[in-house]
Scaffold this motif. Structure first.
Motif: not given
Length: 88
Positions: A36, A43, A72, A74, A66, A10, A14-18
């Motif tokens: 995170w 991050w 990335h 998972k 960033p 992706t 990743p999205e914040a707080k993942s």
């Protein structure tokens, strides 16, 4: 030699707080372990600086990541208990 394994990444961070752990990569192809921080709200990335060689471990965090991380994937979720394995 190219690897026969292809993993779809992706773009970006990743999205914040993942939750969990992620494997990121930068434009040079270097890999970064991403997590995170709920305490700091940003991050953290742990990897090796390609220009510095394999003995130069680097920690990057916050605004440094960033522009660095271009993709990335998972990783396994260590909070989920693995299923029992039956021995032969």
């Amino acid at each position: 030699m190219t690897s026969p394994i292809r993993i779809e990444m992706t773009p970006g961070l990743p999205e914040a707080k993942s939750p969990g752990q992620f494997l990121g990569y930068d434009a040079t192809g270097a890999m970064w372990l991403l997590r995170w921080s709920t305490k700091e709200g940003l991050w953290h990335g742990l990897g090796f600086e390609r220009d510095q060689g394999p003995n130069w471990l680097a920690l990057r965090r916050g605004a440094e990541l960033p522009p660095l991380i271009i993709g990335h994937v998972k990783g396994p979720d260590f909070h989920v208990e693995a299923t029992a394995c039956r021995s032969a």
